[in-house]
Design a protein around this motif. Structure first.
Motif, PDB file in Angstrom:
ATOM      1  N   ASP A 251       0.784  -1.252   0.000  1.00 31.09           N
ATOM      2  CA  ASP A 251       0.000   0.000   0.000  1.00 31.09           C
ATOM      3  C   ASP A 251       0.810   1.293   0.000  1.00 31.09           C
ATOM      4  OD1 ASP A 251      -2.421  -1.285  -0.240  1.00 31.09           O
ATOM      5  OD2 ASP A 251      -2.719  -1.426   1.930  1.00 31.09           O
ATOM      6  N   ARG A 252       0.179   2.281  -0.622  1.00 33.31           N
ATOM      7  CA  ARG A 252       0.676   3.660  -0.773  1.00 33.31           C
ATOM      8  C   ARG A 252       1.729   3.831  -1.870  1.00 33.31           C
ATOM      9  NH1 ARG A 252       0.625   4.330   5.314  1.00 33.31           N
ATOM     10  NH2 ARG A 252      -1.565   4.819   5.665  1.00 33.31           N
ATOM     11  N   GLY A 253       2.794   3.046  -1.854  1.00 31.81           N
ATOM     12  CA  GLY A 253       3.830   3.186  -2.878  1.00 31.81           C
ATOM     13  C   GLY A 253       3.524   2.326  -4.091  1.00 31.81           C
TER      14      GLY A 253
ATOM     15  N   ALA B  47      -6.577   3.265  -5.524  1.00 30.02           N
ATOM     16  CA  ALA B  47      -7.145   4.412  -6.246  1.00 30.02           C
ATOM     17  C   ALA B  47      -6.673   5.710  -5.600  1.00 30.02           C
ATOM     18  CB  ALA B  47      -8.670   4.336  -6.244  1.00 30.02           C
ATOM     19  N   ARG B  48      -6.707   5.743  -4.288  1.00 30.93           N
ATOM     20  CA  ARG B  48      -6.330   6.950  -3.546  1.00 30.93           C
ATOM     21  C   ARG B  48      -4.898   7.373  -3.844  1.00 30.93           C
ATOM     22  NH1 ARG B  48      -7.570   9.938   0.850  1.00 30.93           N
ATOM     23  NH2 ARG B  48      -6.112  10.123   2.594  1.00 30.93           N
ATOM     24  N   TYR B  49      -4.019   6.400  -4.054  1.00 25.28           N
ATOM     25  CA  TYR B  49      -2.614   6.722  -4.319  1.00 25.28           C
ATOM     26  C   TYR B  49      -2.240   6.566  -5.788  1.00 25.28           C
ATOM     27  CZ  TYR B  49      -1.726   7.351   0.600  1.00 25.28           C
ATOM     28  OH  TYR B  49      -1.740   7.837   1.888  1.00 25.28           O
ATOM     29  N   ASN B  50      -3.247   6.542  -6.627  1.00 33.42           N
ATOM     30  CA  ASN B  50      -2.989   6.427  -8.055  1.00 33.42           C
ATOM     31  C   ASN B  50      -2.145   5.200  -8.403  1.00 33.42           C
ATOM     32  OD1 ASN B  50      -2.785   7.001 -10.763  1.00 33.42           O
ATOM     33  ND2 ASN B  50      -1.099   8.456 -10.513  1.00 33.42           N
TER      34      ASN B  50
ATOM     35  N   GLY C 214      -4.097  -0.962  16.412  1.00 24.53           N
ATOM     36  CA  GLY C 214      -3.682  -0.232  17.609  1.00 24.53           C
ATOM     37  C   GLY C 214      -4.346   1.109  17.812  1.00 24.53           C
ATOM     38  N   LYS C 215      -5.515   1.301  17.225  1.00 23.59           N
ATOM     39  CA  LYS C 215      -6.222   2.564  17.427  1.00 23.59           C
ATOM     40  C   LYS C 215      -7.689   2.268  17.714  1.00 23.59           C
ATOM     41  CE  LYS C 215      -3.156   4.744  14.076  1.00 23.59           C
ATOM     42  NZ  LYS C 215      -3.065   5.126  12.664  1.00 23.59           N
ATOM     43  N   ARG C 216      -8.389   3.257  18.233  1.00 26.68           N
ATOM     44  CA  ARG C 216      -9.773   3.054  18.631  1.00 26.68           C
ATOM     45  C   ARG C 216     -10.679   2.834  17.415  1.00 26.68           C
ATOM     46  NH1 ARG C 216     -13.812   1.759  19.133  1.00 26.68           N
ATOM     47  NH2 ARG C 216     -15.608   2.343  20.387  1.00 26.68           N
TER      48      ARG C 216
ATOM     49  N   GLU D 259     -15.035   9.747   7.912  1.00 27.10           N
ATOM     50  CA  GLU D 259     -14.934  11.131   8.369  1.00 27.10           C
ATOM     51  C   GLU D 259     -13.950  11.923   7.512  1.00 27.10           C
ATOM     52  OE1 GLU D 259     -15.094   8.428  10.146  1.00 27.10           O
ATOM     53  OE2 GLU D 259     -15.645   8.763  12.249  1.00 27.10           O
ATOM     54  N   ARG D 260     -12.847  11.295   7.148  1.00 24.46           N
ATOM     55  CA  ARG D 260     -11.828  12.040   6.400  1.00 24.46           C
ATOM     56  C   ARG D 260     -12.275  12.372   4.988  1.00 24.46           C
ATOM     57  NH1 ARG D 260      -7.368   9.067   6.111  1.00 24.46           N
ATOM     58  NH2 ARG D 260      -8.124   7.344   7.369  1.00 24.46           N
ATOM     59  N   TYR D 261     -13.157  11.565   4.442  1.00 26.06           N
ATOM     60  CA  TYR D 261     -13.684  11.912   3.119  1.00 26.06           C
ATOM     61  C   TYR D 261     -14.784  12.975   3.210  1.00 26.06           C
ATOM     62  CZ  TYR D 261     -11.408   7.875   0.838  1.00 26.06           C
ATOM     63  OH  TYR D 261     -10.500   6.985   0.319  1.00 26.06           O
TER      64      TYR D 261
ATOM     65  N   LYS E 182      -9.334  12.392  13.897  1.00 27.02           N
ATOM     66  CA  LYS E 182      -8.326  11.836  14.811  1.00 27.02           C
ATOM     67  C   LYS E 182      -8.620  10.374  15.107  1.00 27.02           C
ATOM     68  CE  LYS E 182      -6.456  15.818  17.089  1.00 27.02           C
ATOM     69  NZ  LYS E 182      -6.889  16.824  18.069  1.00 27.02           N
ATOM     70  N   GLU E 183      -7.577   9.588  15.134  1.00 28.07           N
ATOM     71  CA  GLU E 183      -7.734   8.176  15.480  1.00 28.07           C
ATOM     72  C   GLU E 183      -7.005   7.972  16.806  1.00 28.07           C
ATOM     73  OE1 GLU E 183      -6.146   6.166  12.037  1.00 28.07           O
ATOM     74  OE2 GLU E 183      -7.972   6.500  10.881  1.00 28.07           O
ATOM     75  N   ARG E 184      -7.772   7.760  17.858  1.00 27.07           N
ATOM     76  CA  ARG E 184      -7.154   7.644  19.189  1.00 27.07           C
ATOM     77  C   ARG E 184      -6.336   6.368  19.298  1.00 27.07           C
ATOM     78  NH1 ARG E 184     -12.288   7.566  22.432  1.00 27.07           N
ATOM     79  NH2 ARG E 184     -13.150   7.294  20.350  1.00 27.07           N
TER      80      ARG E 184
ATOM     81  N   ALA F 253       4.755   9.367   1.070  1.00 24.20           N
ATOM     82  CA  ALA F 253       3.588  10.117   1.518  1.00 24.20           C
ATOM     83  C   ALA F 253       3.745  10.608   2.949  1.00 24.20           C
ATOM     84  CB  ALA F 253       2.349   9.233   1.417  1.00 24.20           C
ATOM     85  N   TYR F 254       4.617   9.962   3.707  1.00 24.20           N
ATOM     86  CA  TYR F 254       4.730  10.308   5.127  1.00 24.20           C
ATOM     87  C   TYR F 254       6.030  11.038   5.462  1.00 24.20           C
ATOM     88  CZ  TYR F 254       0.432   7.989   6.453  1.00 24.20           C
ATOM     89  OH  TYR F 254      -0.891   7.661   6.593  1.00 24.20           O
ATOM     90  N   GLN F 255       6.844  11.288   4.436  1.00 21.51           N
ATOM     91  CA  GLN F 255       8.143  11.872   4.757  1.00 21.51           C
ATOM     92  C   GLN F 255       8.071  13.310   5.251  1.00 21.51           C
ATOM     93  OE1 GLN F 255      10.631  10.951   1.385  1.00 21.51           O
ATOM     94  NE2 GLN F 255      10.832   8.823   2.051  1.00 21.51           N
TER      95      GLN F 255
HETATM   96  O1  LIG Z   1      -2.937   8.488   5.016  1.00 20.42           O
HETATM   97  P1  LIG Z   1      -3.925   7.511   4.446  1.00 20.42           P
HETATM   98  O2  LIG Z   1      -3.405   6.770   3.295  1.00 20.42           O
HETATM   99  O3  LIG Z   1      -5.262   8.047   4.207  1.00 20.42           O
HETATM  100  O4  LIG Z   1      -4.115   6.400   5.535  1.00 20.42           O
HETATM  101  C1  LIG Z   1      -4.588   6.682   6.799  1.00 20.42           C
HETATM  102  C2  LIG Z   1      -4.979   5.402   7.394  1.00 20.42           C
HETATM  103  O5  LIG Z   1      -3.844   4.584   7.464  1.00 20.42           O
HETATM  104  C3  LIG Z   1      -3.643   4.144   8.784  1.00 20.42           C
HETATM  105  O6  LIG Z   1      -2.754   5.020   9.426  1.00 20.42           O
HETATM  106  C4  LIG Z   1      -3.092   2.773   8.765  1.00 20.42           C
HETATM  107  O7  LIG Z   1      -1.913   2.725   8.017  1.00 20.42           O
HETATM  108  P2  LIG Z   1      -0.469   2.627   8.707  1.00 20.42           P
HETATM  109  O8  LIG Z   1      -0.331   1.225   9.170  1.00 20.42           O
HETATM  110  O9  LIG Z   1       0.528   2.921   7.648  1.00 20.42           O
HETATM  111  O10 LIG Z   1      -0.436   3.605   9.823  1.00 20.42           O
HETATM  112  C5  LIG Z   1      -5.000   4.280   9.429  1.00 20.42           C
HETATM  113  O11 LIG Z   1      -4.942   4.335  10.806  1.00 20.42           O
HETATM  114  C6  LIG Z   1      -5.486   5.533   8.796  1.00 20.42           C
HETATM  115  O12 LIG Z   1      -6.867   5.614   8.804  1.00 20.42           O
END
Ligand SMILES: O=P(O)(O)OC[C@H]1O[C@](O)(COP(=O)(O)O)[C@@H](O)[C@@H]1O
Ligand SMILES: [Mn+2]
Length: 643
Positions: free
Chosen positions: A201-203, A249-252, A478-480, A486-488, A497-499, A561-563
């Motif tokens: 994923d992502r790359g 799709a999100r990361y083309n 590891g999150k709630r 919500e993000r869309y 936020k993801e607790r 994407a996270y750098q």
């Molecule tokens: O930044 P993106 O691609 O929208 O992904 C965010 C999603 O990826 C996650 O962080 C999980 O991916 P990670 O294992 O790389 O952290 C989710 O908690 C979050 O909802």
């Protein structure tokens, strides 16, 4: 030991001499320094950056080159030589194009081979000859061994070697020999690789990473949440499948699905064209600035919406049939007021934006249209019949586990779910309560069951794979909750936020880490937890070494994407006989840059721990296996040969 087993052993070792030779051999290995372990995590499809770290052994190749040649080579020459070791094929053709005469080139060849031989011999000094032999390019084993073990004192052999090199050159074999020696060097630099999760994923190139890993000489994998998502899709989970396509799709990266794994996206595209328009919330991210035509972008945006809505619809029946997931809060499609375009979450109402609900029936929001049902069914069929994906997923299952105890350390991608007070968090599954290591073992069992039964798509095991992607008690997530919806659709960032599970602050505490090591039967005085998953924000001063060295987090973000969040391009960890070193890598631009300028990615090493005495094979996992073998051989000797 059973006499049957002794019989078997006696077949292989059919004389006392053979038994004795093997015992001597194994004892000798036990006393060699432990091999170098290399830890990487969160590769996220970044094949080129991963290749670079692999080829330079997280900077280790350069260290060895420097040790050997710093007196006799300039900095520029050292870099050139290092680039040759990393990328021998490409660097060779670059170098060759610079020579104008055959004589010069010949001299360069001879000098280079001599240096490579020196380097290989230096790097192999802590291994047995048999191990080195295995690392040598097959077609040159004899020649290289002759060249390696030449002793200069006996000058009478000098001519013989000079002749040998000349022959290699005139027979047109020299390039192959150089390439072979370079790869041997790479291989000798790292004895064993640990991939602490999130290959996918992502790359753009997770499949190339998988192919590299499949060919790698020695490795293990700890699954990441993204890897388990792919395993889930292949095992029959439609909701996992919708997720992987959504993320592509999100990361083309839809070509991973379409071109690499051969899944026909046409039915999904037709659906998308019919029901969706342009929508800024669903534009693909463009990380490295690749160019998309407006038409292409529009098409991806439509697919992105179509598959996201399918995903949200598919989540709902699972949440309803699995009360132990306790995810009712996530039944968001039912919490939407479709007339007012609002949603109520945790008692608070938010306006929605960028909605794309044209296939949703407000009376039954989770009902898939027949067309949607057909699309996802077809996708599942093709994904389960992709030969390449099958190869990659089988490898993930074979080499991968949720966690691993290795040489005293605990390797785990995400977390061990905890309560705020430091207790292991309980989860009730099919009437029984589990926590800590037991809970993780149960997760893994279900994953393996689901994988073994791809035809079962709605059973508990398959749903549990999805739970690991997104559930509160998942050791991988590891999150709630995962706030994708919500993000869309909601502007208020508070809802995004993801607790995190308390684990993520409790792991700063040494006693807590000791407790977790003990939970996994590891010695808290010597063991450490090696974690991936959460990007270390080095930019904000976060320290990857926590809890007085008991916890090491190596996700520095290979992911482009996270750098911008981390400020660097990844951590890796090396563990050799002298101790552990953490390596922080600067952003990797391109292989071309390394080849052209000889500039390496700047890597900063930090000592985590130094062994007081050089660690030997005897003290490792492999050492334990060898000791067992020796015990078996001794018993064979006693019962069969000593009469
Ligand atoms: O930044 P993106 O691609 O929208 O992904 C965010 C999603 O990826 C996650 O962080 C999980 O991916 P990670 O294992 O790389 O952290 C989710 O908690 C979050 O909802
Ligand atoms: Mn992760």
């Amino acid at each position: 030991m059973s006499s049957k087993y002794l019989d078997l052993l006696a077949e292989k070792y059919d004389s006392e001499e053979k038994v004795a030779t093997e015992i001597i051999n194994l004892e000798a290995i036990l006393n060699l320094p432990k091999g170098t372990e290399h830890f990487v995590s969160d590769l996220h499809g970044e094949y080129q950056a991963f290749q670079h770290v692999l080829r330079n052994g997280s900077g280790n190749v350069k260290v060895k080159i420097r040790d050997l040649f710093k007196g006799e080579m300039s900095e520029e020459e050292l870099n050139e030589f290092a680039a040759l070791v990393y990328y021998p094929e490409e660097k060779l053709s670059l170098i060759k194009s610079h020579f104008s005469s055959k004589k010069e080139l010949r001299e360069w060849y001879i000098g280079t081979i001599e240096r490579l031989l020196k380097l290989v011999s230096y790097a192999s000094s802590k291994y047995t000859r048999s191990k080195l032999r295995k690392a040598l390019p097959k077609q040159f084993v004899y020649i290289i061994e002759e060249l390696l073990y030449k002793t200069d004192e006996f000058t009478n052999k000098k001519d013989y070697y000079a002749k040998m090199l000349e022959q290699i050159i005139s027979l047109g074999q020299v390039d192959k020999l150089i390439v072979g020696l370079a790869y041997t060097m790479q291989r000798l630099t790292v004895d064993h690789l640990h991939v602490v999760g999130d290959i996918y994923d992502r790359g753009p190139d997770p499949h190339k990473i998988m192919d590299t890993l499949i060919d790698y000489h020695s490795l293990d994998i700890q699954w990441g949440n993204h890897d388990v998502l792919w395993i889930g899709a292949y095992s029959g989970s439609k909701v996992c499948l919708a997720n992987i396509i959504r993320i592509c799709a999100r990361y083309n990266n839809l070509d991973i699905i379409e071109d690499v794994y051969g899944i026909n996206l046409r039915p999904l595209l037709n659906l998308a064209e019919k029901y969706y328009e342009d929508n800024p919330a669903f534009h693909p991210k463009r990380i490295s600035g690749e160019h998309l035509t407006e038409q292409e972008q529009l098409q991806i945006t439509k697919i992105h919406q179509a598959i996201s809505i399918i995903q949200f619809k598919l989540e709902s029946p699972i949440i309803k049939r699995r009360s132990c997931f306790a995810m009712e809060d996530r039944l968001l499609l039912e919490k939407v007021d479709y007339d007012r375009n609002e949603v109520t979450i945790h008692g608070k109402t938010y306006p929605l934006e960028n909605t794309c609900f044209s296939t949703i029936d407000p009376e039954q929001p989770d009902r898939l249209l027949d067309e949607e049902q057909q699309v996802i069914d077809k996708l599942l069929f093709s994904i389960q019949h992709s030969e390449k994906l099958s190869r990659h997923m089988n490898f993930l299952m074979k080499k991968g586990k949720l966690y691993l105890q290795y040489n005293g350390n605990l390797l785990i991608h995400g977390c061990i779910p905890l309560e705020e007070n430091g207790d292991m968090k309980q989860m009730e599954i099919e009437g029984k309560s589990y926590a800590g290591r037991e809970l993780l073992d149960v997760f893994e069992e279900y994953t393996r069951y689901a994988f073994a039964h791809p035809e079962e798509t709605d059973d508990f095991a398959t749903d549990m794979v999805w739970y690991q992607w997104t559930g509160e008690n998942s050791s991988l997530f590891g999150k709630r909750e995962m706030t994708t919806f919500e993000r869309y659709f909601i502007k208020d960032k508070e809802t995004h936020k993801e607790r995190k599970n308390p684990y993520y602050h409790l792991r700063e505490d040494e006693d807590m880490c000791r407790k977790m090591l003990a939970e996994f039967d590891l010695d808290p005085d010597h063991g450490r937890i090696i974690n991936g998953h959460t990007p270390v924000k080095e930019r904000d001063g976060e320290d990857p070494i926590k809890a007085n060295g008991k916890m090491i987090v190596i996700d520095g973000g290979f992911s482009k994407a996270y750098q911008s969040t981390t400020g660097i391009a990844g951590y890796t960890l090396l563990y050799n006989s002298y101790g552990m070193q953490l390596v922080a890598h600067q952003r990797f631009n391109s292989k071309e840059e390394v080849l052209q300028n000889g500039t390496d990615v700047l890597s900063i090493k930090r000592l985590v721990d130094e062994e007081l005495e050089r660690k030997k094979v005897r003290e490792t996992n492999i050492g334990q296996e060898l000791l067992q073998e020796i015990a078996n051989l001794n018993s064979l000797r006693k019962h069969r040969y000593m009469h």
